[in-house]
Design a protein around this motif. Structure first.
Motif, mmCIF file in Angstrom:
data_model
loop_
_atom_site.group_PDB
_atom_site.id
_atom_site.type_symbol
_atom_site.label_atom_id
_atom_site.label_comp_id
_atom_site.label_asym_id
_atom_site.label_seq_id
_atom_site.Cartn_x
_atom_site.Cartn_y
_atom_site.Cartn_z
ATOM 1 N N ASN A 84 0.830 -1.205 0.000
ATOM 2 C CA ASN A 84 0.000 0.000 0.000
ATOM 3 C C ASN A 84 0.869 1.261 0.000
ATOM 4 O O ASN A 84 1.084 1.896 1.026
ATOM 5 C CB ASN A 84 -0.892 -0.060 1.247
ATOM 6 N N GLY A 85 1.435 1.598 -1.176
ATOM 7 C CA GLY A 85 2.168 2.848 -1.322
ATOM 8 C C GLY A 85 3.511 2.895 -0.636
ATOM 9 O O GLY A 85 3.824 3.847 0.084
ATOM 10 N N ILE A 86 4.359 1.876 -0.876
ATOM 11 C CA ILE A 86 5.661 1.804 -0.211
ATOM 12 C C ILE A 86 6.707 2.640 -0.952
ATOM 13 O O ILE A 86 6.826 2.583 -2.176
ATOM 14 C CB ILE A 86 6.132 0.341 -0.097
ATOM 15 N N ASP A 87 7.474 3.410 -0.173
ATOM 16 C CA ASP A 87 8.666 4.121 -0.651
ATOM 17 C C ASP A 87 9.834 3.681 0.216
ATOM 18 O O ASP A 87 9.795 3.862 1.437
ATOM 19 C CB ASP A 87 8.492 5.634 -0.519
ATOM 20 N N ILE A 88 10.856 3.114 -0.386
ATOM 21 C CA ILE A 88 11.998 2.617 0.392
ATOM 22 C C ILE A 88 13.234 2.559 -0.495
ATOM 23 O O ILE A 88 13.136 2.344 -1.703
ATOM 24 C CB ILE A 88 11.692 1.209 0.976
ATOM 25 N N THR A 89 14.399 2.760 0.104
ATOM 26 C CA THR A 89 15.672 2.581 -0.594
ATOM 27 C C THR A 89 16.579 1.705 0.253
ATOM 28 O O THR A 89 16.721 1.939 1.463
ATOM 29 C CB THR A 89 16.367 3.933 -0.868
ATOM 30 N N ILE A 90 17.166 0.699 -0.363
ATOM 31 C CA ILE A 90 18.147 -0.172 0.282
ATOM 32 C C ILE A 90 19.460 0.014 -0.466
ATOM 33 O O ILE A 90 19.538 -0.206 -1.674
ATOM 34 C CB ILE A 90 17.692 -1.641 0.242
ATOM 35 N N ASP A 91 20.480 0.444 0.246
ATOM 36 C CA ASP A 91 21.753 0.764 -0.386
ATOM 37 C C ASP A 91 22.607 -0.482 -0.617
ATOM 38 O O ASP A 91 22.437 -1.510 0.055
ATOM 39 C CB ASP A 91 22.541 1.758 0.477
ATOM 40 N N LYS A 92 23.528 -0.356 -1.542
ATOM 41 C CA LYS A 92 24.462 -1.431 -1.850
ATOM 42 C C LYS A 92 25.224 -1.828 -0.589
ATOM 43 O O LYS A 92 25.715 -0.978 0.156
ATOM 44 C CB LYS A 92 25.446 -0.982 -2.927
ATOM 45 N N GLY A 93 25.291 -3.139 -0.343
ATOM 46 C CA GLY A 93 26.051 -3.651 0.785
ATOM 47 C C GLY A 93 25.306 -3.694 2.102
ATOM 48 O O GLY A 93 25.862 -4.151 3.109
#
Length: 228
Positions: free
Chosen positions: A19-28
C-alpha cells in the motif's frame, strides 16, 4: 541499489498486499524484513526478484525498472539476484556439486569456470567435503547451506533470503546467519524476511517492519518488535 517508489500491489481477488511503499536499500546493506503474518512481507520480497509485479509504482534495481521489465529480460535479472527459500528447493537426484553447478550450466559457463566457482562457494558455506553427497544424505542445515551456495554462485549483487531459518533448529539457524553475515561482509546486499526474534535482536541490522502493506518502522540496528 534497490528503490521502491510509491509501490502498490493488489491481487486479482481484490486483496491489497502493498500500500504505497517508498523505500531505498543501499548497496552492501543487510536488511531484515519483519511484520505479522499477512502483513505483505512475502509480496515485498517477491517483487524484488519479479516473482510478483507491482500494480502501480516503480521498483529500480541496479538502474533497471522491474515494473516495466519485459518478461524475456527477467532471467537476466535473476542472474544478479540470488534467492534462498525456507524449503531449500534442491533437486533431489543431483549431488551437492551438481545442484550448485546447475545454476551456471543454464547460462552456459565453461566447465573449468563452473568447477572453480562451485568449489569456491562450497568452501564459503563449509560444504566442500560433501560435494558428492545427495540432498537426502544431508541435514536440514546442510541442505540450506547448499541452497545458499546455489544462490550466490553467480556472484549476485543482491541475495534475497525468505525465512531461511524457518525450518531449522536454533543452533543450525545461527550457523546459517553467520554464513549470511559473511556473504554480506563480502559485499553482497542481503534482504532477509524473518520471524526469528532472537536473531534480529542479537545480530543487529537495519529492520524494515511491514504492517498492513505499509512501512511501519525503518530502523538502523532495529529490534524485532513483535511477540511471536
Amino acid at each position: 541499489m534497490i528503490t521502491m517508489n510509491e509501490v502498490w500491489k493488489t491481487y486479482p481477488n481484490g486483496v491489497m498486499a502493498i500500500n504505497g511503499i517508498d523505500i531505498t536499500i543501499d548497496k552492501g546493506e543487510f536488511v531484515y524484513v519483519v511484520g505479522p503474518s499477512g502483513a505483505g512481507k512475502s509480496t515485498f520480497i517477491k517483487m524484488i526478484y519479479r516473482e510478483e509485479k507491482p500494480t502501480r509504482g516503480d521498483i529500480i534495481i541496479d538502474g533497471k525498472n522491474l515494473a516495466k521489465m519485459k518478461e524475456r529480460h527477467i532471467p537476466l535479472l535473476r542472474r544478479r539476484i540470488g534467492v534462498v527459500f525456507q524449503d531449500f528447493k534442491l533437486l533431489p537426484n543431483l549431488s551437492v556439486y551438481e545442484n550448485v553447478a546447475f545454476a551456471l550450466e543454464v547460462i552456459e559457463e565453461s566447465p573449468s569456470n563452473i568447477r572453480k566457482r562451485v568449489m569456491d562457494v562450497l568452501d564459503i558455506v563449509h560444504l566442500k567435503n560433501k560435494a558428492r553427497f545427495y540432498p537426502h544424505e544431508l541435514s536440514g542445515g546442510e541442505q540450506q547451506r547448499v541452497a545458499i551456495a546455489r544462490a550466490i554462485v553467480n556472484n549476485p549483487s543482491v541475495l534475497i533470503a525468505d525465512e531461511p531459518t524457518g525450518n531449522l533448529d536454533p543452533d543450525t539457524s545461527w550457523e546459517i546467519m553467520h554464513i549470511l553475515d559473511d556473504i554480506n561482509q563480502r559485499g553482497t546486499t542481503v534482504v532477509m524476511a524473518t520471524h526469528n526474534k532472537e536473531i534480529v535482536n542479537t545480530i543487529r541490522k537495519r529492520v524494515i517492519a511491514i504492517e498492513g502493506g505499509r512501512i511501519a518502522r525503518d530502523e538502523m540496528r532495529g529490534e524485532y518488535g513483535y511477540e511471536r
